[in-house]
Design a protein around this motif. Structure first.
Motif, PDB file in Angstrom:
ATOM      1  N   VAL A 242       0.852  -1.183   0.000  1.00 55.65           N
ATOM      2  CA  VAL A 242       0.000   0.000   0.000  1.00 55.65           C
ATOM      3  C   VAL A 242       0.892   1.238   0.000  1.00 55.65           C
ATOM      4  O   VAL A 242       1.776   1.370   0.854  1.00 55.65           O
ATOM      5  N   GLU A 243       0.669   2.119  -0.967  1.00 56.21           N
ATOM      6  CA  GLU A 243       1.442   3.358  -1.036  1.00 56.21           C
ATOM      7  C   GLU A 243       1.085   4.270   0.141  1.00 56.21           C
ATOM      8  O   GLU A 243      -0.085   4.535   0.398  1.00 56.21           O
ATOM      9  N   THR A 244       2.107   4.756   0.855  1.00 56.11           N
ATOM     10  CA  THR A 244       1.876   5.598   2.028  1.00 56.11           C
ATOM     11  C   THR A 244       2.315   7.042   1.826  1.00 56.11           C
ATOM     12  O   THR A 244       2.069   7.885   2.699  1.00 56.11           O
ATOM     13  N   ASN A 245       2.948   7.343   0.721  1.00 54.35           N
ATOM     14  CA  ASN A 245       3.413   8.710   0.475  1.00 54.35           C
ATOM     15  C   ASN A 245       2.234   9.608   0.108  1.00 54.35           C
ATOM     16  O   ASN A 245       1.428   9.268  -0.771  1.00 54.35           O
ATOM     17  N   ARG A 246       2.119  10.735   0.787  1.00 48.88           N
ATOM     18  CA  ARG A 246       1.037  11.662   0.481  1.00 48.88           C
ATOM     19  C   ARG A 246       1.144  12.137  -0.959  1.00 48.88           C
ATOM     20  O   ARG A 246       2.226  12.278  -1.507  1.00 48.88           O
ATOM     21  N   GLY A 247      -0.008  12.403  -1.547  1.00 48.26           N
ATOM     22  CA  GLY A 247      -0.029  12.849  -2.934  1.00 48.26           C
ATOM     23  C   GLY A 247      -1.009  12.042  -3.754  1.00 48.26           C
ATOM     24  O   GLY A 247      -1.881  11.345  -3.212  1.00 48.26           O
ATOM     25  N   HIS A 248      -0.854  12.105  -5.065  1.00 48.86           N
ATOM     26  CA  HIS A 248      -1.813  11.496  -5.982  1.00 48.86           C
ATOM     27  C   HIS A 248      -1.982   9.997  -5.755  1.00 48.86           C
ATOM     28  O   HIS A 248      -3.081   9.459  -5.918  1.00 48.86           O
ATOM     29  N   ASN A 249      -0.910   9.295  -5.372  1.00 50.25           N
ATOM     30  CA  ASN A 249      -0.961   7.832  -5.262  1.00 50.25           C
ATOM     31  C   ASN A 249      -1.183   7.325  -3.842  1.00 50.25           C
ATOM     32  O   ASN A 249      -1.141   6.106  -3.614  1.00 50.25           O
TER      33      ASN A 249
ATOM     34  N   ALA B 222       0.368  -4.403  -6.763  1.00 51.48           N
ATOM     35  CA  ALA B 222       0.385  -5.865  -6.837  1.00 51.48           C
ATOM     36  C   ALA B 222       1.728  -6.402  -7.315  1.00 51.48           C
ATOM     37  O   ALA B 222       2.011  -7.601  -7.163  1.00 51.48           O
ATOM     38  N   ALA B 223       2.553  -5.543  -7.879  1.00 53.57           N
ATOM     39  CA  ALA B 223       3.886  -5.946  -8.333  1.00 53.57           C
ATOM     40  C   ALA B 223       4.801  -4.736  -8.197  1.00 53.57           C
ATOM     41  O   ALA B 223       4.511  -3.662  -8.726  1.00 53.57           O
ATOM     42  N   GLY B 224       5.901  -4.911  -7.459  1.00 51.80           N
ATOM     43  CA  GLY B 224       6.829  -3.803  -7.289  1.00 51.80           C
ATOM     44  C   GLY B 224       6.763  -3.190  -5.908  1.00 51.80           C
ATOM     45  O   GLY B 224       6.274  -3.799  -4.955  1.00 51.80           O
ATOM     46  N   GLN B 225       7.261  -1.952  -5.804  1.00 51.31           N
ATOM     47  CA  GLN B 225       7.438  -1.303  -4.515  1.00 51.31           C
ATOM     48  C   GLN B 225       6.714   0.036  -4.444  1.00 51.31           C
ATOM     49  O   GLN B 225       6.356   0.623  -5.467  1.00 51.31           O
ATOM     50  N   ALA B 226       6.552   0.513  -3.211  1.00 50.49           N
ATOM     51  CA  ALA B 226       6.019   1.855  -2.990  1.00 50.49           C
ATOM     52  C   ALA B 226       7.118   2.872  -3.270  1.00 50.49           C
ATOM     53  O   ALA B 226       8.291   2.530  -3.445  1.00 50.49           O
ATOM     54  N   GLU B 227       6.726   4.144  -3.311  1.00 49.99           N
ATOM     55  CA  GLU B 227       7.703   5.210  -3.525  1.00 49.99           C
ATOM     56  C   GLU B 227       8.709   5.231  -2.380  1.00 49.99           C
ATOM     57  O   GLU B 227       8.383   4.915  -1.239  1.00 49.99           O
TER      58      GLU B 227
END
Length: 268
Positions: free
Chosen positions: A140-147, A153-158
């Motif tokens: 789950v992306e936790t960085n504030r902003g658009h995402n 499902a594949a790969g990493q968060a920012e």
């Protein structure tokens, strides 16, 4: 097949974000929730963090009760009473013992401290440090902003930016950090009004001062041993003391994303 409400969920972490997620799951009907913590949690937003149950035996967040249990004793009774269970288990040994249906790593440690994709049929991890498809099923992306809140499902968060989220036009200025190693002392309380330049406490002999006006939204426990650079307080420039006692918009968003990830698997 088990009903959704019968699915056991173990969460690593019981700090602010983990607690916001737990609140959303609890309100959505999930009643078999167990949160794992360290023996001395250092939450800043203590009024909305279930990890405070480790210190006080119990903690309520927005009317939802959590209680500390010992070694799994009292787990069934806690759930029957509609409460969330919190247990000291920093290594996560309970995961292997109880074999939950869902494991959520919500420590927000910015790195993987031992979570594996084989820990549960569904493993959800928050923020950077995890690779979906390798050490968890969903990130789950936790960085504030658009995402913010996007399911990966594949790969990493920012990657971690190191810059606190913007609130009222302020980022790093609103965060109070220790300038030395040592015990933190203060006579201030969460919810206090503060002005720029106020001394709100000390770490050893170093004063902790504010850089902006606002409300003291978060503050670690007095007497905590801290290290240089550790976040020990949070100033909210919006000035509304009610925000100190309610789940933030970010935590609610992450809770909705975790709920989506669970329903996508178990509500087919």
């Amino acid at each position: 097949m088990k009903a959704l409400k019968e699915r056991m969920i173990i969460m690593k972490g019981a700090g602010e974000m983990a607690s916001g997620i737990a609140c959303r799951l609890h309100r959505s009907g999930f009643r078999r929730l167990l949160m794992l913590e360290t023996s001395f949690p250092l939450a800043v937003r203590r009024e909305v963090s279930f990890c405070e149950a480790v210190h006080d035996g119990q903690k309520a967040v927005e009317g939802i009760e959590a209680v500390q249990i010992e070694d799994g004793a009292g787990l069934a009774q806690t759930w029957e009473q509609g409460m969330i269970a919190v247990m000291v288990d920093p290594k996560g040994d309970t995961v292997r013992r109880l074999q939950p249906d869902i494991l959520i790593d919500a420590t927000i440690a910015k790195r993987n401290l031992g979570t594996a994709i084989t820990d549960a049929p569904l493993v959800i991890a928050l923020g950077p440090g995890f690779t979906a498809g390798t050490d968890c099923h969903v990130v789950v992306e936790t960085n504030r902003g658009h995402n913010l809140g996007r399911l990966i499902a594949a790969g990493q968060a920012e990657a971690n930016t190191g810059i606190p989220g913007n609130i009222g036009g302020f980022t790093s200025e609103r965060v109070l950090r220790a300038k030395a190693d040592g015990p933190f002392t203060t006579d201030r309380k969460i919810g206090d009004q503060v002005a720029k330049g106020d001394v709100i406490g000390q770490v050893g002999t170093e004063a902790v001062t504010t850089s902006i006006d606002g409300i003291l939204r978060g503050l670690i426990r007095p007497g905590s041993q801290v290290t240089t650079g550790l976040k020990i307080g949070d100033i909210d420039p919006r000035g509304d003391a009610a925000y100190c006692h309610t789940v933030s918009e970010k935590a609610r968003a992450l809770g909705g994303s975790v709920l989506e990830a669970i329903l996508a698997v178990y509500n087919r």
